[in-house]
Write a protein that holds these residues in place. Structure first.
Motif, PDB file in Angstrom:
ATOM      1  N   UNK A 177    -100.135 -11.798  57.135  1.00  0.00           N
ATOM      2  CA  UNK A 177     -98.795 -12.237  56.756  1.00  0.00           C
ATOM      3  C   UNK A 177     -98.252 -11.300  55.689  1.00  0.00           C
ATOM      4  N   UNK A 178     -96.955 -11.077  55.699  1.00  0.00           N
ATOM      5  CA  UNK A 178     -96.284 -10.323  54.647  1.00  0.00           C
ATOM      6  C   UNK A 178     -95.387 -11.255  53.841  1.00  0.00           C
ATOM      7  N   UNK A 179     -95.377 -11.059  52.543  1.00  0.00           N
ATOM      8  CA  UNK A 179     -94.412 -11.730  51.669  1.00  0.00           C
ATOM      9  C   UNK A 179     -93.743 -10.645  50.847  1.00  0.00           C
ATOM     10  N   UNK A 180     -92.439 -10.600  50.882  1.00  0.00           N
ATOM     11  CA  UNK A 180     -91.669  -9.496  50.276  1.00  0.00           C
ATOM     12  C   UNK A 180     -92.121  -8.148  50.836  1.00  0.00           C
ATOM     13  N   UNK A 181     -92.574  -8.169  52.094  1.00  0.00           N
ATOM     14  CA  UNK A 181     -92.952  -6.938  52.777  1.00  0.00           C
ATOM     15  C   UNK A 181     -94.325  -6.415  52.437  1.00  0.00           C
ATOM     16  N   UNK A 182     -95.119  -7.178  51.672  1.00  0.00           N
ATOM     17  CA  UNK A 182     -96.408  -6.671  51.186  1.00  0.00           C
ATOM     18  C   UNK A 182     -97.503  -7.713  51.409  1.00  0.00           C
ATOM     19  N   UNK A 183     -98.726  -7.236  51.607  1.00  0.00           N
ATOM     20  CA  UNK A 183     -99.891  -8.111  51.754  1.00  0.00           C
ATOM     21  C   UNK A 183    -100.989  -7.659  50.791  1.00  0.00           C
ATOM     22  N   UNK A 184    -101.954  -8.546  50.580  1.00  0.00           N
ATOM     23  CA  UNK A 184    -103.036  -8.276  49.636  1.00  0.00           C
ATOM     24  C   UNK A 184    -104.368  -8.686  50.235  1.00  0.00           C
ATOM     25  N   UNK A 185    -105.389  -7.841  50.055  1.00  0.00           N
ATOM     26  CA  UNK A 185    -106.724  -8.197  50.524  1.00  0.00           C
ATOM     27  C   UNK A 185    -107.676  -7.021  50.417  1.00  0.00           C
ATOM     28  N   UNK A 186    -108.903  -7.284  50.026  1.00  0.00           N
ATOM     29  CA  UNK A 186    -109.870  -6.226  49.766  1.00  0.00           C
ATOM     30  C   UNK A 186    -110.378  -5.522  51.009  1.00  0.00           C
ATOM     31  N   UNK A 187    -111.156  -4.482  50.757  1.00  0.00           N
ATOM     32  CA  UNK A 187    -111.789  -3.681  51.809  1.00  0.00           C
ATOM     33  C   UNK A 187    -113.294  -3.796  51.653  1.00  0.00           C
ATOM     34  N   UNK A 188    -113.964  -4.295  52.704  1.00  0.00           N
ATOM     35  CA  UNK A 188    -115.418  -4.417  52.652  1.00  0.00           C
ATOM     36  C   UNK A 188    -116.074  -3.388  53.554  1.00  0.00           C
ATOM     37  N   UNK A 189    -117.320  -3.080  53.246  1.00  0.00           N
ATOM     38  CA  UNK A 189    -118.100  -2.180  54.089  1.00  0.00           C
ATOM     39  C   UNK A 189    -119.491  -2.784  54.251  1.00  0.00           C
ATOM     40  N   UNK A 190    -119.836  -3.099  55.500  1.00  0.00           N
ATOM     41  CA  UNK A 190    -121.173  -3.616  55.778  1.00  0.00           C
ATOM     42  C   UNK A 190    -121.519  -3.349  57.230  1.00  0.00           C
ATOM     43  N   UNK A 191    -122.797  -3.157  57.481  1.00  0.00           N
ATOM     44  CA  UNK A 191    -123.268  -2.996  58.850  1.00  0.00           C
ATOM     45  C   UNK A 191    -122.971  -4.268  59.635  1.00  0.00           C
ATOM     46  N   UNK A 192    -122.312  -4.125  60.780  1.00  0.00           N
ATOM     47  CA  UNK A 192    -122.026  -5.276  61.628  1.00  0.00           C
ATOM     48  C   UNK A 192    -120.693  -5.941  61.388  1.00  0.00           C
ATOM     49  N   UNK A 193    -119.875  -5.383  60.510  1.00  0.00           N
ATOM     50  CA  UNK A 193    -118.552  -5.974  60.255  1.00  0.00           C
ATOM     51  C   UNK A 193    -117.719  -5.938  61.538  1.00  0.00           C
TER      52      UNK A 193
END
Length: 393
Positions: free
Chosen positions: A26-42
């Motif tokens: 979802x975008x609010x005011x054209x922007x979204x927020x959320x981290x970046x994960x790195x793991x085997x099997x993602x």
């Protein structure tokens, strides 16, 4: 929260064949927020669920009186072991591929398997200004806001960065709120923590300093346990960059147990703070704790939560419990708080206590679980946010 995400894509690295995913729920005011994960099997399904969770976390912290106005929800994930020698190169190429989204729509940061230092270094190498540059046009004074956030990231408390402590402070306050509501003394209440990285380590520190007894800590090597309580500060000092404790720090009466032993620890509170899907329908039968407090994202599978609830075990959901990490970034960047640890911790504690109280009160009123109650609060707030700010723009 069952609608399809706004954007969902999978990228394949041309060098290693590794895949990465981005979901903008979802975008609010054209922007979204959320981290970046790195793991085997993602997987894409995993990232989709996490992005939906971010939409909920943002909505739960909506307060029209604050400068920080919640964004939309998003998440990134890379299917690669972060310890792989090729992992950093994969990360840089992923960020280059996602550059158009990071520049305009997606603000991101550290998540499972990645630290903010590594993300920042890779972002610069990928030719980006910042991992949160998409939000800059929404700031009243970009230069001052960026300086304030940089100053906050430079703050250390007893050798640990404020950015690494914010989320754990929120998790700990969630635990303390549940104990206080139930009339359970903090002093001596036993806790087991799975994962001793940024979130798990900080949570253990705050709970130990509040008088609780951390009796078990699990990392990739196994579970460290002591029914009389572990020396949390010594274990924190003996961690490597991935949250693995050097066993030379263990005391004579600290036991080394199998990795899954944390789940059946003789404790009132379990804090899964590592991987998703840690508690399933089979191993939930080993849990004897009264509360499971989800510091990790999606650690308890839905069917397992139903079985736990039937046994009188309360699960405090991730969308509430670990939401302070994300909120602290935005409270700082938008200017609701300054680059000060005491101010940050006080704001986090106040906000998290109010949120947990609201969710638990609603759960009791409606005769539902805390997760269902949290979803109901989100369902109330999303139309309010959309009416004020629009669905996308």
């Amino acid at each position: 929260m069952t609608t399809a995400p706004l954007i969902s894509l999978t990228w394949t690295d041309h060098v290693t064949g590794r895949q990465g995913h981005l979901v903008i729920d979802r975008l609010v005011r054209g922007v979204s927020s959320g981290g970046l994960r790195m793991r085997e099997g993602c997987t894409l399904d995993e990232v989709t669920g996490l992005a939906r969770g971010m939409t909920m976390k943002e909505a739960l912290h909506y307060d029209p009186r604050k400068r920080y106005i919640p964004l939309g929800g998003a998440k990134g994930g890379i299917d690669c072991d972060p310890r792989d020698p090729q992992a950093y190169g994969v990360l840089v190429r992923y960020l280059r591929a996602m550059r158009p989204y990071i520049e305009r729509f997606w603000t991101t940061g550290e998540d499972l398997g990645l630290t903010q230092d590594i993300v920042d270094r890779a972002v610069a190498e990928a030719g980006l200004v910042s991992s949160v540059q998409a939000v800059y046009p929404l700031l009243d004074d970009e230069a001052a806001a960026r300086r304030r956030l940089a100053d906050a990231f430079a703050v250390e408390v007893d050798g640990i960065g404020l950015d690494e402590l914010a989320g754990g402070c929120g998790v700990a306050e969630s635990v303390l709120t549940a104990l206080d509501r139930a009339g359970v003394s903090r002093e001596g209440t036993r806790v087991a923590v799975q994962g001793f990285g940024t979130m798990g380590g900080a949570t253990a520190r705050f709970l130990a300093r509040a008088g609780l007894k951390v009796v078990a800590v699990a990392d990739v090597k196994g579970t460290i346990a002591n029914p009389e309580g572990l020396d949390v500060e010594a274990l924190l000092a003996a961690r490597d960059a991935y949250g693995t404790v050097h066993r030379t720090a263990l005391r004579a009466h600290d036991a080394e147990l199998p990795a899954g032993a944390w789940l059946s620890a003789d404790a009132e509170v379990l804090v899964p703070a590592a991987v998703s899907y840690a508690v399933d329908t089979a191993n939930q039968a080993r849990v004897t704790a009264r509360w499971i407090v989800e510091a990790a994202n999606m650690p308890v599978l839905p069917d397992a939560e139903d079985l736990l609830s039937a046994r009188g075990i309360t699960v405090l959901p991730d969308v509430v419990v670990n939401s302070a990490t994300n909120a602290w970034w935005w409270w700082t960047l938008f200017g609701d708080i300054g680059a000060d640890a005491d101010e940050a911790f006080a704001h986090i504690r106040r906000s998290m206590r109010a949120l947990v109280e609201q969710v638990l009160t609603r759960a009791e009123r409606d005769g539902t679980s805390p997760r269902v109650a949290a979803h109901a609060v989100v369902a109330d707030r999303l139309p309010v946010i959309a009416e004020r700010l629009g669905w996308y723009a």
